[in-house]
Design an enzyme around this catalytic site. Structure first.
Site, PDB file in Angstrom:
ATOM      1  N   HIS A 155      -0.462 -37.093  14.974  1.00  0.00           N
ATOM      2  CA  HIS A 155       0.618 -37.533  15.301  1.00  0.00           C
ATOM      3  C   HIS A 155       1.841 -36.774  15.889  1.00  0.00           C
ATOM      4  CE1 HIS A 155      -0.468 -41.558  13.070  1.00  0.00           C
ATOM      5  NE2 HIS A 155      -1.088 -40.216  12.226  1.00  0.00           N
ATOM      6  N   LYS A 190       8.695  -2.156  13.386  1.00  0.00           N
ATOM      7  CA  LYS A 190       9.546  -1.528  12.145  1.00  0.00           C
ATOM      8  C   LYS A 190      10.379  -0.421  12.478  1.00  0.00           C
ATOM      9  CE  LYS A 190       5.245  -2.402   9.008  1.00  0.00           C
ATOM     10  NZ  LYS A 190       4.337  -1.852   8.212  1.00  0.00           N
ATOM     11  N   LYS A 226       0.663  -1.094   0.045  1.00  0.00           N
ATOM     12  CA  LYS A 226      -0.088  -0.068   0.050  1.00  0.00           C
ATOM     13  C   LYS A 226       0.739   1.134   0.039  1.00  0.00           C
ATOM     14  CE  LYS A 226      -3.649  -0.061   2.836  1.00  0.00           C
ATOM     15  NZ  LYS A 226      -4.571   0.091   3.819  1.00  0.00           N
ATOM     16  N   GLY A 255      -4.432  -4.466   5.410  1.00  0.00           N
ATOM     17  CA  GLY A 255      -3.789  -5.520   4.981  1.00  0.00           C
ATOM     18  C   GLY A 255      -4.535  -7.173   5.224  1.00  0.00           C
ATOM     19  N   ARG A 256      -4.608  -7.452   6.326  1.00  0.00           N
ATOM     20  CA  ARG A 256      -5.308  -8.681   6.370  1.00  0.00           C
ATOM     21  C   ARG A 256      -6.809  -8.828   5.842  1.00  0.00           C
ATOM     22  NH1 ARG A 256      -4.285  -5.498  10.794  1.00  0.00           N
ATOM     23  NH2 ARG A 256      -5.964  -5.245  12.451  1.00  0.00           N
ATOM     24  N   GLU A 293      10.387  -5.002   3.957  1.00  0.00           N
ATOM     25  CA  GLU A 293      10.849  -6.407   3.308  1.00  0.00           C
ATOM     26  C   GLU A 293      10.493  -6.107   2.040  1.00  0.00           C
ATOM     27  OE1 GLU A 293       9.643  -7.018   7.755  1.00  0.00           O
ATOM     28  OE2 GLU A 293       9.061  -5.825   5.868  1.00  0.00           O
ATOM     29  N   GLU A 339      -3.387 -10.373  14.985  1.00  0.00           N
ATOM     30  CA  GLU A 339      -3.241  -8.904  14.475  1.00  0.00           C
ATOM     31  C   GLU A 339      -4.436  -7.977  14.915  1.00  0.00           C
ATOM     32  OE1 GLU A 339      -0.139  -7.624  11.494  1.00  0.00           O
ATOM     33  OE2 GLU A 339      -2.071  -6.960  10.614  1.00  0.00           O
TER      34      GLU A 339
END
Length: 554
Positions: free
Chosen positions: A390, A518, A212, A273-274, A218, A359
């Site tokens: 398992h 950040k 955005k 974002g999510r 990153e 979040e």
């Protein structure tokens, strides 16, 4: 227009106080006895909507508990909150923003006025632009610098620009279009880029930079690495725009990177974002499965949106799941929640829900800034169900922690091999059944006696084989994993998270904890590289910086 305000303190609501007493009354409640006493328990505590079946009968739940949970939802002004969410009110109080991811899946012809502007034409303009772009790539009309058609698309993004698109693209792999392969690059770790780039041909690779702000660390570092790789492989500066497109609100920065303005798709500040896979952030999904299937994904989510808005709380899937989560978190002190999909294509569903839930609900203050005096949010964990059986299912069955679980399974497999899917489905059901039933010490002893063991050995082993049971779970059954059903499933969890935030009085749409990391990361980087010589504010961080620098001298 609705003017919703969160109540100050959920614990002071009458229903909350009654639930405290109900928790004490339910201390000796037995699910197994409840099933034995009520042959219609499954019918009374299950719901169907648009190809999704929710069975919530295996919970520490009776009619009184359910009624009180629904009263808590009502007293928390949930109905007003739902209207505010869909009407575009500023439900994100700290940032003074609406949260309008639901608008992204509204059909053509709808109107949504926010600050006097109808958002629907903007949204459908972007969908049309996505359609044109996807068709050009699928039809071989988008050419790289050597005039070869695009065969590989790499989505560069992180967080919601990565987890949602990756989940859906992998979950809907049986619907993937031929000729274009989608890849995802998120981690700033150079090893991930190195391994991915070994499989690519620069002449036929298109990168989508999904950010955005177009300055997420990153993503920007990976985009720069991709640009350098493209040029080193023979690409030219003049043709950068053939190999890079962007989804961003920072058009100036994207253009400065070398992306043509017509190849920049917008993302708005009212899309978190999510919650963004429904927007142009979902372009890699559309490139993988085609626009018609992408629109089916939107239609499934919109179907769940309508169910959420229109259905009474006691028959409302997101509300039921949310309130059960609050029941365990705040009244039974459960601190984590397991998500257990029984399908290979849903292997990354838990990862997406980790961001969506943790979040959104990992908050310690209410919308008005006052501190919470009860728990909010759970640690979300889990993974593919059969593998977990398992491994960590042992803790679910015999551990001391209460961990509610959601089992998710399709009725029909896309890849039927002999009787594998019947066994997969049976395993899913048997695990939820075992959590509910358990095994008494006497049952364990009888089984050991049937093996003709001495009584001393029976008494020694029986406590280890005892399984307490009465562990709660939901089971979500899909007819099959397809775009529409998956869209509904993801929207179901989005709304579950929102309902919980409303009851707790928190903001599901900001993430200031992420922002702090950040800022501090930039500070540590400057110290690592020697651009800042002052000591860090704590000796631990400074010691680790010194260790790194001592190994990189010369």
């Amino acid at each position: 227009m609705t003017h919703y305000q969160n109540p100050n303190d959920a614990a002071q609501l009458p229903a909350w106080q009654l639930l405290v007493k109900q928790r004490e009354a339910m201390q000796s409640f037995s699910m197994q006895e409840a099933f034995a006493a009520d042959p219609k328990r499954f019918e009374r505590f299950s719901l169907n909507h648009d190809g999704l079946l929710l069975d919530f009968s295996k919970n520490i739940l009776d009619e009184t508990t359910l009624n009180l949970l629904m009263q808590l939802a009502q007293q928390s002004q949930l109905q007003d909150a739902i209207k505010a969410l869909f009407n575009g009110e500023k439900v994100n109080a700290s940032e003074q923003r609406a949260a309008l991811h639901t608008a992204l899946r509204r059909p053509v012809g709808d109107t949504l006025l926010v600050d006097g502007e109808d958002l629907m034409p903007l949204i459908h303009d972007v969908l049309n632009k996505m359609t044109e772009l996807v068709n050009r790539i699928h039809n071989g009309l988008w050419r790289g610098y050597s005039e070869k058609p695009i065969t590989d698309v790499v989505n560069i993004g992180i967080g919601g620009s990565f987890l949602g698109p990756q989940l859906v693209s992998e979950a809907l792999l049986p619907f993937a279009q031929q000729g274009v392969h989608c890849h995802f690059l998120a981690n700033i770790d150079g090893s991930e880029f190195h391994e991915l780039s070994q499989t690519l041909n620069a002449q036929t690779t298109l990168f989508i930079v999904s950010s955005k702000s177009f300055n997420t660390l990153e993503t920007l570092k990976n985009a720069q690495a991709a640009r350098r790789w493209y040029l080193a492989q023979g690409g030219t500066e003049a043709c950068v725009d053939r190999h890079f497109i962007a989804v961003s609100s920072n058009i100036e920065a994207a253009v400065a990177f070398g992306i043509a303005p017509e190849n920049i798709l917008p993302i708005w500040d009212w899309v978190g974002g999510r919650y963004s896979l429904w927007s142009a952030i979902g372009l890699p999904i559309a490139l993988s499965i085609g626009m018609s299937n992408f629109k089916e994904l939107l239609a499934g989510a919109w179907s769940m949106d309508q169910h959420f808005q229109e259905t009474p709380f006691a028959e409302n899937m997101p509300v039921i799941m949310a309130m059960l989560g609050i029941w365990y978190s705040d009244f039974w002190q459960a601190q984590s929640y397991a998500i257990l999909p029984y399908d290979h294509y849903l292997r990354n569903f838990t990862q997406h829900l980790q961001q969506l839930d943790m979040e959104s609900n990992g908050k310690h203050v209410r919308q008005d800034g006052t501190a919470l005096n009860y728990s909010s949010g759970s640690v979300i964990w889990g993974g593919v169900g059969c593998n977990g059986q398992h491994a960590y299912h042992q803790l679910l069955h015999q551990g001391t922690l209460l961990v509610p679980a959601d089992f998710i399974v399709p009725v029909v497999s896309h890849n039927q091999i002999a009787d594998h899917h019947q066994w997969l489905y049976a395993n899913c059901l048997s695990q939820s059944q075992a959590l509910m039933q358990g095994k008494s010490r006497e049952q364990a002893a009888q089984e050991l006696r049937a093996q003709h063991l001495p009584e001393s050995e029976v008494q020694r082993l029986a406590p280890h084989k005892e399984i307490l049971g009465n562990k709660p779970s939901n089971t979500l059954v899909l007819e099959r994993i397809c775009p529409r059903r998956l869209g509904a499933l993801i929207a179901l969890y989005e709304h579950k998270v929102f309902v919980q935030s409303v009851v707790w009085g928190t903001n599901a749409f900001d993430q200031w904890g992420v922002e702090l990391g950040k800022v501090l990361g930039e500070d540590v980087y400057q110290r690592l590289t020697g651009h800042v010589v002052q000591q860090s504010t704590d000796t631990s961080t400074q010691g680790l910086i010194n260790f790194f620098r001592s190994r990189h001298r010369g």
